[in-house]
Motif scaffolding. Structure first.
Motif, PDB file in Angstrom:
ATOM      1  N   TYR A 138       0.736  -1.153   0.166  1.00  0.00           N
ATOM      2  CA  TYR A 138      -0.137   0.082  -0.337  1.00  0.00           C
ATOM      3  C   TYR A 138       0.927   1.534  -0.318  1.00  0.00           C
ATOM      4  N   ALA A 139       0.473   2.071  -0.110  1.00  0.00           N
ATOM      5  CA  ALA A 139       0.914   3.420  -0.561  1.00  0.00           C
ATOM      6  C   ALA A 139       0.488   4.219   0.797  1.00  0.00           C
ATOM      7  N   MET A 140       1.992   4.790   1.834  1.00  0.00           N
ATOM      8  CA  MET A 140       1.745   4.975   3.541  1.00  0.00           C
ATOM      9  C   MET A 140       1.510   6.603   3.757  1.00  0.00           C
ATOM     10  N   GLY A 141       1.032   6.741   4.426  1.00  0.00           N
ATOM     11  CA  GLY A 141       1.282   8.502   4.758  1.00  0.00           C
ATOM     12  C   GLY A 141       0.794   8.842   6.238  1.00  0.00           C
ATOM     13  N   TRP A 142       1.981   9.361   6.778  1.00  0.00           N
ATOM     14  CA  TRP A 142       1.315   9.769   8.231  1.00  0.00           C
ATOM     15  C   TRP A 142       1.038  11.078   8.096  1.00  0.00           C
ATOM     16  N   PHE A 143      -0.010  11.210   8.902  1.00  0.00           N
ATOM     17  CA  PHE A 143      -1.377  12.470   9.861  1.00  0.00           C
ATOM     18  C   PHE A 143      -0.762  12.977  10.709  1.00  0.00           C
ATOM     19  N   ARG A 144      -0.984  13.588  11.389  1.00  0.00           N
ATOM     20  CA  ARG A 144      -1.250  14.236  13.195  1.00  0.00           C
ATOM     21  C   ARG A 144      -1.965  15.059  13.304  1.00  0.00           C
ATOM     22  N   GLN A 145      -1.940  14.749  14.075  1.00  0.00           N
ATOM     23  CA  GLN A 145      -3.918  15.927  14.707  1.00  0.00           C
ATOM     24  C   GLN A 145      -3.783  16.592  16.141  1.00  0.00           C
ATOM     25  N   ALA A 146      -4.377  17.257  16.461  1.00  0.00           N
ATOM     26  CA  ALA A 146      -3.758  18.237  17.829  1.00  0.00           C
ATOM     27  C   ALA A 146      -4.863  17.240  19.033  1.00  0.00           C
ATOM     28  N   ILE A 153       4.342   7.691   0.646  1.00  0.00           N
ATOM     29  CA  ILE A 153       5.823   7.521   1.231  1.00  0.00           C
ATOM     30  C   ILE A 153       4.614   6.307  -0.484  1.00  0.00           C
ATOM     31  N   SER A 154       5.159   6.090  -1.542  1.00  0.00           N
ATOM     32  CA  SER A 154       4.569   5.201  -2.600  1.00  0.00           C
ATOM     33  C   SER A 154       5.148   3.531  -2.518  1.00  0.00           C
ATOM     34  N   GLN A 155       4.106   2.921  -2.859  1.00  0.00           N
ATOM     35  CA  GLN A 155       3.799   1.630  -2.604  1.00  0.00           C
ATOM     36  C   GLN A 155       5.699   0.361  -2.704  1.00  0.00           C
ATOM     37  N   ARG A 156       6.405   1.001  -3.392  1.00  0.00           N
ATOM     38  CA  ARG A 156       7.788   0.649  -3.379  1.00  0.00           C
ATOM     39  C   ARG A 156       8.713   1.785  -2.693  1.00  0.00           C
ATOM     40  N   GLY A 157       8.826   2.972  -2.539  1.00  0.00           N
ATOM     41  CA  GLY A 157       9.121   3.637  -1.553  1.00  0.00           C
ATOM     42  C   GLY A 157      10.066   4.835  -2.828  1.00  0.00           C
ATOM     43  N   PHE A 178      -4.790   1.963  -0.977  1.00  0.00           N
ATOM     44  CA  PHE A 178      -4.868   0.905  -1.841  1.00  0.00           C
ATOM     45  C   PHE A 178      -4.180   1.555  -3.159  1.00  0.00           C
ATOM     46  N   THR A 179      -4.406   2.471  -3.003  1.00  0.00           N
ATOM     47  CA  THR A 179      -4.275   3.423  -4.259  1.00  0.00           C
ATOM     48  C   THR A 179      -3.291   3.793  -4.645  1.00  0.00           C
ATOM     49  N   ALA A 180      -3.307   5.316  -4.991  1.00  0.00           N
ATOM     50  CA  ALA A 180      -1.917   6.497  -5.380  1.00  0.00           C
ATOM     51  C   ALA A 180      -1.846   7.067  -4.488  1.00  0.00           C
TER      52      ALA A 180
END
Length: 126
Positions: free
Chosen positions: A32-40, A54-58, A103-105
């Motif tokens: 999967y493409a992976m992301g980091w998010f943040r919240q107060a 970061i994309s599926q293969r980095g 799953f996607t981009a």
């Protein structure tokens, strides 16, 4: 289904470093493409702000402007883990950090992500 578990958060002084990890389990046969998010703290995760992805293969990475040159996202697909190396931390980096899988981009939009972890608290003292 994919389960995501973040770790590595904590309390650090301004200028310090932390490395967050996000371990994926369940259906990890598909990268999967992976992301980091943040919240107060205390606010709903739906309002979480994009940090890095970061994309599926980095091969492709994205960062929000405020963390460029300080944070680095990476992944180890053999370990089903994505990392966020955070350096030169500032008090304004204080937040609950969530990792997410898409799953996607690769995307900077939270709505593009299908699975979310429970979050890990990062507190930066001045």
């Amino acid at each position: 289904q994919v389960q995501l578990v973040e770790s590595g958060g904590g309390l650090v002084q301004a200028g310090g470093s932390l490395r967050l990890s996000c371990a994926a389990s369940g259906r990890t046969d598909t990268n999967y493409a992976m992301g980091w998010f943040r919240q107060a703290p205390g606010r709903d995760r739906v309002f979480a702000r994009f940090v890095a992805a970061i994309s599926q293969r980095g091969g492709v990475t994205y960062y929000t402007d405020s963390v460029k040159d300080r944070f680095t996202i990476s992944r180890d697909n053999a370990k089903n883990t994505v990392y966020l190396q955070m350096s030169n931390l500032k008090p304004e980096d204080t937040a609950v950090y969530y990792c997410a899988a898409a799953f996607t981009a690769t995307s900077m939009k939270g709505g593009a992500y299908d699975y979310w972890g429970q979050g890990t608290q990062v507190t930066v003292s001045s």
